[in-house]
Design a protein around this motif. Structure first.
Motif: not given
Ligand SMILES: Cc1cc2nc3c(=O)[nH]c(=O)nc-3n(C[C@H](O)[C@H](O)[C@H](O)COP(=O)(O)OP(=O)(O)OC[C@H]3O[C@@H](n4cnc5c(N)ncnc54)[C@H](O)[C@@H]3O)c2cc1C
Ligand SMILES: Nc1ncnc2c1ncn2[C@@H]1O[C@H](COP(=O)(O)O)[C@@H](O)[C@H]1O
Lengths: 325, 247
Positions: A212, A236, A255, A267, A269, A273, A287, A290, A293, A306, B15
């Motif tokens: 985002g 992410s 990760g 930003g 979603s 995962q 934050i 959407d 989300a 935003d 996953t």
């Protein structure tokens, strides 16, 4: 029987995660009415070593040997096993740090010990059973693992046990060990430290950005927010895949897993995962523009809006708050 | 130098799987769960293939598992492994797995052994270190880069707040993380040839085990999210200070 904790140092200092491990080992020693020995390897000054007693060590073994200045997995495992034998210790505690994760399995084999990695709580000890709760399925669940061996190795997940003062007084003993050449095949060439930043696995607050944010040029505000909070930055997977941020910042199932006190997701979603790597955070703030989300479903606090408007406002609001306290 | 590389592969829930348990939280519910090649093992395998490309050696994959893991083994062959070994046993724990693999390697030596940094089900990061100890060779648990030059490798190991660069003589064992290689995707030819590549099944050796998973817990659900209006960012800071006490 007794408990032994390996106190790993970073450049001669112990991190908070090590004091967590010492406090945790102290609590296990108390559960079993026994003593706790802390082992330090490398160059650590006496006043720093004394902190190990503050958090619960009854005895401190200091192994300061030129050959062991730098971490070598194989050699350190031999030395810790030797110290455990010398002390008659049957429970070995380490931090589940990067080095700890290298040591624990080698120690397990050396000592014919069951290994509980990623432990998140004190062992349950009833009816002669010794059971440890550990993370599993990348943070989606916990497994209860019974260690059935006489010796036990436990690697404590950072940020899952409170640092507790026990204020013991302990002698610092120099401990001499024979090392064998075949343990030093791996050779350290260089340590590269990114000293200017809070390290992500150790961080108490993490500020994380997702796709985002549109592009790497927009990370300045993420870094600024992290700076004023004393936080580490994260991202992410698509963000690190695109090369916007380094791989070492990618959190999630593929990760790294973090469990900070506060995780601020901006930003992102909230794909399953991604959540796998952060779900054990104590407080989650999201934050996202959407309202649908998925991240909002697992958040404690959220702002629908935003990021490019909210984050600068958040930076000023925190600055104001910091100035007022 | 032609290199013989062994890649240890595990078969793990996809996953996207929602993790649930049955029998009073003592069994992982595999109902409807798709199993995949552990994503980190895919990285290990991809790097092994890169290192042996152009007739520069061979890649064997090994799995400790029952016959239900064969689809995952075939996937590894389709990606480009030359042959596969399956040790026919339920992977009881990391110690059991490492012991079985070590037994095989003692009779069939390799120049380099790779694992993933961890399996995404039990997240132990243990097999690599245990194998290293059992075989009395160096092990590095989590590497971000791997280059081999003749008989010596250079690896980058992640540490808190930085990295270490190490040189290690072959043979050794390392657990690979992101950055070591881009995961390779099987192509049509790979998928076709995977069916005929050798997959040998061998029986396990008896070994005492030291740990048992006796149950599971799922994380406590969070309460309903508290939404703060976008025009009241200061309100969020206030909540983080007074209610959540995290700043
Ligand atoms: C095998 C496998 C493993 C994976 N492992 C991981 C992993 O470990 N970690 C991980 O993160 N992902 C992982 N993924 C990917 C994961 O499925 C998601 O694709 C990924 O997490 C999405 O990243 P994102 O939220 O940054 O991007 P997106 O899904 O694109 O979401 C961007 C979000 O930003 C919001 N947004 C857009 N503009 C703004 C704005 N101006 N202000 C505020 N919000 C805005 C959007 O509403 C959206 O919610 C994996 C996937 C697979 C298949
Ligand atoms: N059943 C198995 N068979 C072969 N290799 C395995 C098995 N389980 C784990 N491994 C390997 O060991 C690595 C680390 O697993 P773990 O120690 O379980 O986190 C994995 O990434 C695999 O490479």
């Amino acid at each position: 029987m007794s408990v032994l904790v390996y106190a790993e140092n970073a450049g001669g200092k112990f991190k908070k995660s090590i004091f967590e491990a010492v406090s945790y080992a102290r609590a296990i020693a108390d559960q079993n009415s026994t003593s706790l020995t802390a082992v330090s390897i490398g160059d650590v000054k006496a006043d720093e070593l004394a902190l190990l007693a503050k958090y619960g060590a009854d005895k401190i073994l200091n192994i300061s040997n030129d050959k062991l200045k730098n971490f070598v997995n194989q050699a350190y495992a031999s030395v810790i096993a030797e110290a455990a034998k010398n002390q008659g210790a049957d429970i070995i505690v380490l931090s589940n740090s990067f080095s700890g994760r290298g040591l624990a399995p080698r120690l397990g084999v050396k000592m014919e010990a069951g290994v509980a990695d990623g432990a998140v709580a004190l062992p349950e000890q009833t009816n002669g059973k010794f059971t440890i709760k550990k993370t599993a399925f990348s943070g989606k669940a916990f497994a209860l693992v019974e260690l059935t061996s006489a010796n036990k190795v436990i690697a404590l997940l950072p940020n899952s046990f409170k640092v507790t003062e026990a204020n013991k007084t302990a002698q610092i003993e120099d401990f001499n060990v024979e090392t064998k050449a075949s343990d030093f095949k791996a050779m350290l060439k260089e340590i590269v430290r990114s000293t200017d930043k809070v390290s992500l696995p150790d961080a108490e607050i993490v500020v994380s950005g997702g796709r985002g944010l549109k592009g790497p040029e927009n990370w300045r505000m993420i870094e600024e927010l992290a700076e004023i909070l004393g936080a580490a930055t994260a991202c992410s997977k698509p963000v690190s895949d695109a090369g916007w941020r380094p791989h070492s910042e990618h959190v999630g199932q593929t990760g790294i897993t973090v469990s900070p006190n506060l995780y601020i997701a901006i930003g992102i979603s909230g794909a399953i995962q991604h959540l796998a790597g952060i779900s054990s955070s104590k407080v989650i703030v999201v934050i996202n523009k959407d309202a649908e989300a998925p991240f909002f479903k697992v958040a404690d606090y959220g702002i629908i809006g935003d990021a490019f408007e909210i984050v600068p406002k958040l930076i000023s609001a925190i600055k104001e708050y910091k100035a007022s306290v | 130098m032609k290199m013989k590389i062994l890649v240890c592969i595990s078969n793990v829930p996809d996953t996207t799987t929602k993790i649930t348990f049955t029998d009073n939280n003592t069994q992982f519910n595999t109902n409807g769960v798709q199993f995949i090649l552990n994503p980190y093992d895919e990285i290990a395998l991809s790097r092994a293939i890169e290192l042996t490309e152009g007739g520069n050696g061979s890649v064997t994959v090994i799995n400790v598992g029952e016959s239900n893991t064969e689809a995952t083994i075939r996937k590894a062959l389709a990606i480009g492994a030359d042959d596969a070994i399956r040790i026919n046993a339920q992977p009881h724990d990391a110690w059991f797995v490492a012991f079985q693999i070590a037994q095989y390697v003692k009779e069939n030596p390799f120049d380099l052994i790779l694992t993933g940094r961890e399996s995404i089900d039990y997240n132990g990061s243990k097999v690599a270190g245990m194998l290293g100890e059992l075989l009395d060779i160096p092990s590095v648990s989590i590497i971000k880069k791997l280059a081999v030059d003749g008989e010596t490798a250079t690896v980058e190991r992640e540490i808190e707040g930085g990295k270490e660069i190490l040189t290690i003589p072959l043979p050794f064992i390392a657990g690979t993380a992101e950055g070591v290689a881009e995961p390779k995707i099987p192509n049509m030819r790979g998928i076709m040839s995977a069916r005929t590549k050798p997959l040998k099944v061998i029986e396990p050796v008896a070994v005492k085990t030291f740990s048992e998973v006796i149950g599971y817990e799922t994380p406590a659900p969070r309460g309903q999210v508290k939404l703060v209006p976008a025009d009241d960012v200061a309100g969020l800071v206030e909540l983080l200070h007074t209610a959540a006490r995290v700043i």
